[in-house]
Design a protein around this motif. Sequence first.
Motif, PDB file in Angstrom:
ATOM      1  N   THR A   1       0.857  -1.184   0.000  1.00 27.67           N
ATOM      2  CA  THR A   1       0.000   0.000   0.000  1.00 27.67           C
ATOM      3  C   THR A   1       0.892   1.231   0.000  1.00 27.67           C
ATOM      4  OG1 THR A   1      -1.765  -1.147   1.187  1.00 27.67           O
ATOM      5  CG2 THR A   1      -1.797   1.250   1.221  1.00 27.67           C
ATOM      6  N   THR A   2       0.664   2.118  -0.949  1.00 24.07           N
ATOM      7  CA  THR A   2       1.531   3.276  -1.104  1.00 24.07           C
ATOM      8  C   THR A   2       0.730   4.436  -1.679  1.00 24.07           C
ATOM      9  OG1 THR A   2       3.627   4.038  -2.086  1.00 24.07           O
ATOM     10  CG2 THR A   2       2.283   2.538  -3.402  1.00 24.07           C
ATOM     11  N   THR A   3       1.409   5.470  -2.129  1.00 21.46           N
ATOM     12  CA  THR A   3       0.741   6.682  -2.608  1.00 21.46           C
ATOM     13  C   THR A   3       1.276   7.075  -3.980  1.00 21.46           C
ATOM     14  OG1 THR A   3       0.540   7.463  -0.330  1.00 21.46           O
ATOM     15  CG2 THR A   3       0.188   9.087  -2.072  1.00 21.46           C
ATOM     16  N   VAL A   4       0.386   7.533  -4.834  1.00 19.18           N
ATOM     17  CA  VAL A   4       0.796   8.032  -6.141  1.00 19.18           C
ATOM     18  C   VAL A   4       1.433   9.409  -5.964  1.00 19.18           C
ATOM     19  CG1 VAL A   4       0.005   8.716  -8.451  1.00 19.18           C
ATOM     20  CG2 VAL A   4      -1.073   6.780  -7.279  1.00 19.18           C
ATOM     21  N   THR A   5       2.642   9.579  -6.495  1.00 23.56           N
ATOM     22  CA  THR A   5       3.315  10.879  -6.398  1.00 23.56           C
ATOM     23  C   THR A   5       3.215  11.681  -7.682  1.00 23.56           C
ATOM     24  OG1 THR A   5       5.430   9.887  -7.051  1.00 23.56           O
ATOM     25  CG2 THR A   5       4.930   9.992  -4.682  1.00 23.56           C
ATOM     26  N   ARG A   6       3.230  11.008  -8.834  1.00 26.15           N
ATOM     27  CA  ARG A   6       3.139  11.703 -10.124  1.00 26.15           C
ATOM     28  C   ARG A   6       2.437  10.808 -11.135  1.00 26.15           C
ATOM     29  NH1 ARG A   6       8.813  13.127 -12.293  1.00 26.15           N
ATOM     30  NH2 ARG A   6       9.472  11.381 -10.970  1.00 26.15           N
ATOM     31  N   CYS A   7       1.773  11.443 -12.089  1.00 28.33           N
ATOM     32  CA  CYS A   7       1.166  10.707 -13.205  1.00 28.33           C
ATOM     33  C   CYS A   7       1.279  11.590 -14.447  1.00 28.33           C
ATOM     34  CB  CYS A   7      -0.296  10.361 -12.928  1.00 28.33           C
ATOM     35  SG  CYS A   7      -1.090   9.449 -14.271  1.00 28.33           S
ATOM     36  N   ILE A   8       1.979  11.080 -15.464  1.00 28.51           N
ATOM     37  CA  ILE A   8       2.259  11.862 -16.657  1.00 28.51           C
ATOM     38  C   ILE A   8       1.711  11.131 -17.882  1.00 28.51           C
ATOM     39  CG2 ILE A   8       4.077  12.909 -18.074  1.00 28.51           C
ATOM     40  CD1 ILE A   8       5.882  12.753 -15.572  1.00 28.51           C
ATOM     41  N   PRO A   9       0.812  11.757 -18.640  1.00 27.83           N
ATOM     42  CA  PRO A   9       0.339  11.118 -19.871  1.00 27.83           C
ATOM     43  C   PRO A   9       1.468  11.021 -20.889  1.00 27.83           C
ATOM     44  CG  PRO A   9      -0.522  13.345 -19.696  1.00 27.83           C
ATOM     45  CD  PRO A   9       0.174  13.061 -18.401  1.00 27.83           C
ATOM     46  N   VAL A  10       1.491   9.923 -21.612  1.00 27.55           N
ATOM     47  CA  VAL A  10       2.558   9.668 -22.580  1.00 27.55           C
ATOM     48  C   VAL A  10       1.959   9.441 -23.947  1.00 27.55           C
ATOM     49  CG1 VAL A  10       4.459   8.146 -23.231  1.00 27.55           C
ATOM     50  CG2 VAL A  10       4.035   8.660 -20.817  1.00 27.55           C
ATOM     51  N   GLU A  11       2.486  10.129 -24.954  1.00 25.99           N
ATOM     52  CA  GLU A  11       2.105   9.895 -26.336  1.00 25.99           C
ATOM     53  C   GLU A  11       3.221   9.096 -26.986  1.00 25.99           C
ATOM     54  OE1 GLU A  11      -0.637  10.517 -27.892  1.00 25.99           O
ATOM     55  OE2 GLU A  11      -1.616  11.566 -26.221  1.00 25.99           O
ATOM     56  N   LEU A  12       2.977   7.799 -27.184  1.00 24.92           N
ATOM     57  CA  LEU A  12       4.008   6.936 -27.750  1.00 24.92           C
ATOM     58  C   LEU A  12       3.942   6.955 -29.269  1.00 24.92           C
ATOM     59  CD1 LEU A  12       3.854   3.839 -25.415  1.00 24.92           C
ATOM     60  CD2 LEU A  12       5.488   5.690 -25.393  1.00 24.92           C
ATOM     61  N   PRO A  13       5.087   7.039 -29.933  1.00 23.59           N
ATOM     62  CA  PRO A  13       5.093   6.966 -31.394  1.00 23.59           C
ATOM     63  C   PRO A  13       4.792   5.544 -31.839  1.00 23.59           C
ATOM     64  CG  PRO A  13       7.327   6.971 -30.552  1.00 23.59           C
ATOM     65  CD  PRO A  13       6.420   7.217 -29.370  1.00 23.59           C
ATOM     66  N   PRO A  14       4.393   5.352 -33.104  1.00 21.42           N
ATOM     67  CA  PRO A  14       4.173   3.977 -33.602  1.00 21.42           C
ATOM     68  C   PRO A  14       5.424   3.141 -33.409  1.00 21.42           C
ATOM     69  CG  PRO A  14       3.376   5.604 -35.177  1.00 21.42           C
ATOM     70  CD  PRO A  14       4.129   6.369 -34.126  1.00 21.42           C
ATOM     71  N   THR A  15       5.225   1.915 -32.930  1.00 22.95           N
ATOM     72  CA  THR A  15       6.359   1.045 -32.662  1.00 22.95           C
ATOM     73  C   THR A  15       6.886   0.442 -33.945  1.00 22.95           C
ATOM     74  OG1 THR A  15       5.425   0.504 -30.512  1.00 22.95           O
ATOM     75  CG2 THR A  15       7.143  -0.953 -31.349  1.00 22.95           C
ATOM     76  N   PRO A  16       8.175   0.622 -34.265  1.00 21.78           N
ATOM     77  CA  PRO A  16       8.747  -0.029 -35.453  1.00 21.78           C
ATOM     78  C   PRO A  16       8.649  -1.533 -35.322  1.00 21.78           C
ATOM     79  CG  PRO A  16      10.234   1.646 -34.553  1.00 21.78           C
ATOM     80  CD  PRO A  16       9.147   1.424 -33.545  1.00 21.78           C
ATOM     81  N   PRO A  17       8.519  -2.272 -36.436  1.00 23.22           N
ATOM     82  CA  PRO A  17       8.402  -3.742 -36.378  1.00 23.22           C
ATOM     83  C   PRO A  17       9.536  -4.390 -35.628  1.00 23.22           C
ATOM     84  CG  PRO A  17       7.885  -2.937 -38.579  1.00 23.22           C
ATOM     85  CD  PRO A  17       8.399  -1.758 -37.814  1.00 23.22           C
ATOM     86  N   ALA A  18      10.764  -3.898 -35.812  1.00 21.33           N
ATOM     87  CA  ALA A  18      11.904  -4.521 -35.140  1.00 21.33           C
ATOM     88  C   ALA A  18      11.803  -4.361 -33.644  1.00 21.33           C
ATOM     89  CB  ALA A  18      13.217  -3.910 -35.649  1.00 21.33           C
ATOM     90  N   ALA A  19      11.378  -3.168 -33.179  1.00 21.75           N
ATOM     91  CA  ALA A  19      11.245  -2.935 -31.740  1.00 21.75           C
ATOM     92  C   ALA A  19      10.110  -3.747 -31.165  1.00 21.75           C
ATOM     93  CB  ALA A  19      11.031  -1.442 -31.462  1.00 21.75           C
ATOM     94  N   ALA A  20       9.017  -3.877 -31.920  1.00 21.92           N
ATOM     95  CA  ALA A  20       7.880  -4.660 -31.426  1.00 21.92           C
ATOM     96  C   ALA A  20       8.246  -6.109 -31.275  1.00 21.92           C
ATOM     97  CB  ALA A  20       6.703  -4.507 -32.389  1.00 21.92           C
ATOM     98  N   ALA A  21       9.081  -6.639 -32.195  1.00 23.19           N
ATOM     99  CA  ALA A  21       9.456  -8.052 -32.137  1.00 23.19           C
ATOM    100  C   ALA A  21      10.397  -8.316 -30.985  1.00 23.19           C
ATOM    101  CB  ALA A  21      10.126  -8.469 -33.449  1.00 23.19           C
ATOM    102  N   LYS A  22      11.149  -7.254 -30.584  1.00 23.99           N
ATOM    103  CA  LYS A  22      12.140  -7.455 -29.543  1.00 23.99           C
ATOM    104  C   LYS A  22      11.498  -7.786 -28.213  1.00 23.99           C
ATOM    105  CE  LYS A  22      16.121  -5.216 -27.399  1.00 23.99           C
ATOM    106  NZ  LYS A  22      16.964  -4.023 -27.333  1.00 23.99           N
ATOM    107  N   GLY A  23      10.521  -6.983 -27.793  1.00 27.41           N
ATOM    108  CA  GLY A  23       9.791  -7.261 -26.567  1.00 27.41           C
ATOM    109  C   GLY A  23      10.644  -7.053 -25.338  1.00 27.41           C
ATOM    110  N   PRO A  24      10.047  -7.281 -24.148  1.00 25.68           N
ATOM    111  CA  PRO A  24      10.772  -7.088 -22.903  1.00 25.68           C
ATOM    112  C   PRO A  24      11.758  -8.204 -22.654  1.00 25.68           C
ATOM    113  CG  PRO A  24       8.586  -7.918 -22.471  1.00 25.68           C
ATOM    114  CD  PRO A  24       8.655  -7.641 -23.949  1.00 25.68           C
ATOM    115  N   GLY A  25      12.760  -7.933 -21.836  1.00 27.31           N
ATOM    116  CA  GLY A  25      13.689  -8.954 -21.421  1.00 27.31           C
ATOM    117  C   GLY A  25      14.730  -9.286 -22.462  1.00 27.31           C
TER     118      GLY A  25
END
Length: 533
Positions: A24-48
């Motif tokens: 249980t904690t508290t929200v300190t900041r919240c910032i809206p993000v406008e993400l650019p279209p993900t390039p195919p290579a970046a999308a295939a990479k994924g997390p990790g």
Amino acid sequence: MDDDTAEAGGLCLCQQDAYLRSLTTTVTRCIPVELPPTPPAAAAKGPGKDKDKGRPGKSANGGGPAAAGSATATAPESAAVSSSVAARYEVYLADTPMFPESGGQPCDQGQILVQPVPSANGGEAQPAVAAVAVAVNVLAVIWKEGALCHLTDAPLDPGTTVEVRLDWQRRYDHMQQHTGQHVFSAVADLLLGADTASWELHPLDAATHGSGDYGCVAVDLTASQISTEQLLELEARANAELRGLRAVTPLVLDPRVTADVERMEALRSDPAFRGQLPSPDKIKGGKLRLIHVEGLDINACGGTHVRSTGEVQVVKVVGAERARGHTRVRLMAGDRALAALGGCLGREAALTAKLTCPPSKHAEMVGMLLRDRREGAKARKLLAAELAALQGRDLALALGGTASAASAPPHPGGQSWALLHRPASDLDFLSLVAAAALEAAPGLQLLMLTTDNTEPGAAAPSSKAGGEDGVEVTFLVAGRPELVRSVGARVAEALGGRGGGRPGRFQGKATGLFRLPAAVQAFREAVSAAELV
């Protein structure tokens, strides 16, 4: 962890207690993000996918910042952002139990739940902002500007009291894989003198959980070649170390404390120590974190780990291949390995039932079936060619007089066009029929059709108003080159499809069995206009 904590050189909560599942904690900041279209290579990479190649030393057993306050500068922020194009908000919390993507270990995921605000009469009231979500999904966690940033799919108001719940199954799987990798890397060093140049933990893909086709941990060992026998020896020794129930504990050293500096110097001569320790002046005021596998391995690492090697249960080597002068060993551990084994055993049982032979004969039986398949395909191809040649010649001679062909009644002076609708066929077969027909009667103009498995004259399956259906139609117009393109274009238009080809051939595909009468009519009108009777 907020900026103040990071500047103080503290560790993430998950680095202090990897078993903490919620907070249980508290929200300190919240910032809206406008993400650019993900390039195919970046999308295939994924997390990790970011390997821990930056830390000097023998073994790259990363998984997070080993020195808090210094590793934040090299955190893979862009990779984490691009891994989830649905993330629209950056949420910062007073503290968090979640692990950020770093050092080869994927980040945690989970939810942030808004906690009801107590009302004046002692009951519970909903949050004051009506637009706020009750539960927000955490899609990724990254280090950003010295703080942990949660990428979420909905906003949260600063000051809101929330409960952070991480996906424990995902976290525990990462803990098992990471500790298993430490043990395997230590064994590879002991038995082969092979250092770990880098490693990579692939997160599980939920879509493949049922089949057991899980991703693996990839460990790049500084050995140009490792034999099958050596891999088996590494696997056996690693599992023996796991059964030793060795304690796995974090070791935190502060370069500002004299005793810890002396401890760091002593570690350099410890046989279990692998890698290199940075000098105190390069830790930038943070605390150095190491993972100690009792009696086996000491390595600088910021990742999450189980408390005992017994929790890893098992390590299984899946395969190995050459990679940039090293040997990349693919392995899996813990519940992931057991689930994969369960999938393998299930498929083995299914194959045993279908092949009606014991597992030891599966490869032999599949080989025999593949040979039969190849030979059968050759035989079917020869028979299809013979049948196409016969049907093409019959079509040229009969000009629609056979049961399989439909055309206008033969003209007394000889007809110069023909139609053929052959179900359950393909374009290759139609081409063979057309070639044989044109060889027997070069002046013919042909329209050839095939439609799924629909028999000639059968009613079109209708699922929409107006008799529309989803039957795929393949068509071929063949004959005199000066007429084929114009006639073919009219047929394609009638079918609502597209086509093209070379001189003397116009072919294409469309959808809708109900369009066939219009296509036949278009063909007849075109050949009539050309005075082909």
